[in-house]
Design an enzyme around this catalytic site. Structure first.
Site, PDB file in Angstrom:
ATOM      1  N   HIS A  43      20.859  41.169  46.513  1.00  0.00           N
ATOM      2  CA  HIS A  43      19.626  39.906  46.879  1.00  0.00           C
ATOM      3  C   HIS A  43      18.722  40.159  47.848  1.00  0.00           C
ATOM      4  CE1 HIS A  43      18.141  36.087  47.771  1.00  0.00           C
ATOM      5  NE2 HIS A  43      18.985  35.427  46.946  1.00  0.00           N
ATOM      6  N   GLU A  82      19.751  31.092  37.633  1.00  0.00           N
ATOM      7  CA  GLU A  82      19.082  30.705  38.656  1.00  0.00           C
ATOM      8  C   GLU A  82      17.596  31.332  38.629  1.00  0.00           C
ATOM      9  OE1 GLU A  82      21.628  29.065  42.253  1.00  0.00           O
ATOM     10  OE2 GLU A  82      21.639  31.099  42.199  1.00  0.00           O
ATOM     11  N   CYS A 128      21.716  26.996  50.615  1.00  0.00           N
ATOM     12  CA  CYS A 128      20.710  27.857  51.031  1.00  0.00           C
ATOM     13  C   CYS A 128      19.235  27.011  50.812  1.00  0.00           C
ATOM     14  CB  CYS A 128      20.532  28.948  49.639  1.00  0.00           C
ATOM     15  SG  CYS A 128      20.552  28.133  48.090  1.00  0.00           S
ATOM     16  N   CYS A 129      19.183  26.160  50.219  1.00  0.00           N
ATOM     17  CA  CYS A 129      17.841  25.394  50.121  1.00  0.00           C
ATOM     18  C   CYS A 129      17.595  24.484  51.047  1.00  0.00           C
ATOM     19  CB  CYS A 129      17.797  24.378  48.840  1.00  0.00           C
ATOM     20  SG  CYS A 129      17.843  25.329  47.286  1.00  0.00           S
TER      21      CYS A 129
HETATM   22  O1  FUB Z   1      22.597  33.868  46.853  1.00  0.00           O
HETATM   23  C1  FUB Z   1      21.859  33.271  47.822  1.00  0.00           C
HETATM   24  C2  FUB Z   1      21.235  31.981  47.622  1.00  0.00           C
HETATM   25  O2  FUB Z   1      22.032  31.150  46.935  1.00  0.00           O
HETATM   26  C3  FUB Z   1      20.224  32.321  46.379  1.00  0.00           C
HETATM   27  O3  FUB Z   1      18.930  32.853  46.983  1.00  0.00           O
HETATM   28  C4  FUB Z   1      20.081  30.957  45.835  1.00  0.00           C
HETATM   29  O4  FUB Z   1      19.577  31.045  44.573  1.00  0.00           O
HETATM   30  C5  FUB Z   1      21.386  30.555  45.933  1.00  0.00           C
HETATM   31  O5  FUB Z   1      22.370  31.268  44.533  1.00  0.00           O
HETATM   32 ZN    ZN Z   2      18.386  27.624  47.577  1.00  0.00          ZN
END
Ligand code: FUB
Ligand code: ZN
Length: 628
Positions: free
Chosen positions: A187, A313, A397-398
């Site tokens: 990531h 996602e 996360c959001c």
């Molecule tokens: O994997 C870390 C965060 O959690 C990602 O950026 C989001 O899409 C969620 O999966």
């Molecule tokens: Zn998020």
């Protein structure tokens, strides 16, 4: 003209109503409630090491993965969001909470500098064995971003020192030297964080490590496959099946299509754009431009949301932009703001400013409720009323992505070089910059995004020669400009009007950006939008919500020739709504299928800004309204 740099959030004071309200909400409600949730979910307790591994709070998926591996990142993002907010108003309680976390991180850090609370607590022998899935470098990146922001706001270096020690460790582990791992994170995230560190401390080693991670991505042999074999796993068992998921299917300079997980893609491209600018790398710049065009031409929602599919996602095929099932994760729109801002600093072109603005005011801002404690993860453009805002999520996360964006929005408003100040966004700011060698106070006042009349006052300490660049948004026709009351022709080059002159204290600039309510049509291959229009005024995309209509909004029809009016409304403390005479299917029974249209009744249609939907209870919502 030298390349412009963003003016950091600490040097810009927000004074306008729109952002002051969001910022105060984040400071007073979002940051404290997020801290309480981090405590309640035991995320903060997980930092208190050593401790025997407690039972998992977030169960493992069938593939053995628990999102709990990236709890450190939630802490880092919270510190980052809180630090941005604290730059506007210091708060002893929040600062004490941050200091307590720093105490825990200092105690948790291993003697060799390593710092990842999941691994230290649960599987210390497995460090750096699953970069593909386990977010180890991602966690480091978010903690680093938190450390940099806290340092910028407070001047306190303790967390930065901890993270710099950790970076020394990471630098020893990764690279092309003997005994090093040629890895990078599944990531992307740490790349952007390292570049932020470089911008603040000038540490060239940070920039070099970011370049390494970007350059190595997608190299052959594929690192994640090698790594899987090394830990006795079969690379073919990878749940996502393709390394497009993490944009590591080929070297980044060869990538031409936006693929995979949307947040990962945006974070990577943001770092690529940053590096292209900082290292003057035309090959990286051109990769960014090709990817940008692909996203803009085929894959972005009208709201600046992106990534239609829940299963990865992320992205699917071109023009696949469903409304009701749109995933369009809040984090992805936030991350598009990051990327757009960095493209802007690579090449001062208003199209990047336009998209930064669209994603900010629509796809990202929708993720935070009016009261500052409710969130959306997925952001559909149509709803039957079932999605509700939630107060926490197993994968939060959001939550902190939207709060860190709102709290740092001051840092997106203007950029500067020695002889130029560029306005990208408007909405009420004050800043003092050295321009043309002279300390110059600049104030901008407006009711943006609801009104396009913008007043700017320039106060250099002594007369100074410099250029003011004013973004003329792509949505705007007929902008006009006056300097000290005299008309000046608006000649926009790449979306910016330039005013170069000797500025004197008290000089006034008046920019008028007419905001017209308009209908937007979608490309015919976005099949679900055939016969529908989205409504937009200025930077805001609108939606119709059940709260303003006595029936599901799917029953509404907007005649193609019906006029749209912008109306000042007391809703939500004062917004502009769009209204139009429209029609609605009646309340009587309507057959499932019919040949002759059932009777329709005249009804007023009211649209509110999309970012405000789902703040008045459950109800249906539509962005793309059927015409007829
Ligand atoms: O994997 C870390 C965060 O959690 C990602 O950026 C989001 O899409 C969620 O999966
Ligand atoms: Zn998020």
């Amino acid at each position: 003209m030298t390349r412009l740099s963003p003016v950091p959030f600490v040097d810009v004071r927000l004074t306008g109503d729109f952002w002051s309200e969001r910022l105060n909400t984040v400071l007073d409600r979002t940051i404290p409630s997020q801290h309480a949730k981090l405590e309640e979910m035991t995320i903060l307790a997980s930092l208190r090491l050593p401790q025997p591994p407690p039972p998992l709070v977030i169960k493992r998926h069938a593939n053995g993965f628990s999102v709990q591996v990236f709890w450190d990142s939630d802490v880092g993002k919270w510190i980052e969001a809180a630090s941005y907010a604290l730059a506007h108003r210091r708060d002893a309680t929040i600062e004490a909470q941050i200091e307590a976390i720093i105490d825990d991180l200092a105690a948790a850090q291993a003697p060799d500098g390593y710092l990842n609370c999941w691994y230290l607590c649960r599987e210390p022998e497995n460090r750096w064995t699953n970069l593909r899935d386990n977010h180890e470098l991602y966690n480091a990146g978010h903690l680093l971003e938190g450390a940099v922001a806290y340092f910028q706001t407070t001047g306190r270096r303790r967390l930065l020192d901890i993270m710099e020690r950790y970076l020394e460790h990471i630098r020893g582990q990764f690279g092309t030297g003997p005994g090093q791992r040629r890895g990078y994170c599944g990531h992307p995230e740490i790349e952007m964080a390292l570049i932020k560190l470089y911008r603040v401390t000038g540490d060239a080693k940070a920039l070099a490590l970011a370049s390494y991670f970007v350059d190595e991505r997608g190299a052959s042999p594929q690192y994640f496959d090698e790594e899987a074999r090394a830990r006795g796993a079969d690379p073919a068992d990878f749940t996502q099946k393709t390394h497009e998921y993490s944009q590591s299917h080929m070297p980044v300079r060869q990538q031409t299509k936006v693929v995979g997980h949307a947040v990962r893609a945006m974070y990577l491209y943001a770092a690529m754009a940053d590096l292209a600018a900082l290292t003057d790398d035309p090959s990286l710049q051109s990769a960014c431009e090709v990817l940008w065009d692909d996203l803009m031409l085929t894959k972005v929602y009208v709201t600046g949301g992106l990534g239609p599919s829940a299963s990865n996602e992320g992205f699917t095929r071109d023009y696949d932009l469903p409304n009701a099932t749109a995933y369009a994760e809040t984090c992805a729109a936030v991350a598009l703001v990051f990327w757009a801002q960095r493209m802007l600093h690579l090449d001062m072109d208003g199209r990047y400013g336009d998209m930064m603005e669209t994603a900010l005011f629509n796809g990202a801002l929708v993720g935070l409720s009016r009261d500052g404690t409710g969130y959306f993860y997925a952001n559909p453009l149509e709803s039957d009323g079932t999605p509700h805002r939630w107060h926490w999520h197993d994968c939060p996360c959001c939550t902190m992505n939207v709060s860190r964006l709102v709290a740092s929005v001051a840092g997106y408003m203007v950029s500067a070089s020695d002889d130029t100040l560029a306005f990208h966004l408007y909405g009420g700011i004050e800043t003092t910059q050295t321009l043309g060698g002279v300390a110059t106070r600049v104030r901008e006042t407006s009711r943006y995004p609801f009104d396009g009349d913008i007043a700017i006052t320039i106060d250099p300490a002594t007369p100074a020669d410099f250029t003011l660049l004013l973004r003329i948004p792509g949505w705007c026709d007929g902008a006009s400009l006056r300097v000290n009351g005299a008309d000046v022709p608006v000649v926009a080059h790449n979306g910016y009007a330039a005013l170069t002159r000797r500025w004197q204290a008290g000089d006034r600039v008046a920019l008028s950006l007419p905001m017209v309510a308009e209908r937007i049509h979608a490309h015919p291959l976005v099949t679900n939008n055939a016969g529908r229009v989205a409504l937009r005024r200025g930077p805001l995309v609108y939606c119709v919500e059940e709260a303003d209509h006595d029936a599901p909004v799917q029953m509404l029809r907007l005649p193609p020739d019906a006029p749209l009016s912008a109306t000042q409304s007391p809703l939500f403390g004062g917004i502009v709504t769009l209204t139009s005479p429209a029609r609605r299917y009646g309340n009587g029974s309507i057959p499932l299928y019919f040949v002759k249209d059932p009777d329709m009744t005249a009804t007023p249609l009211t649209a509110i800004p999309y970012y405000l939907w789902a703040n008045r209870g459950a109800g249906s919502m539509l962005v793309w309204v059927p015409e007829t």
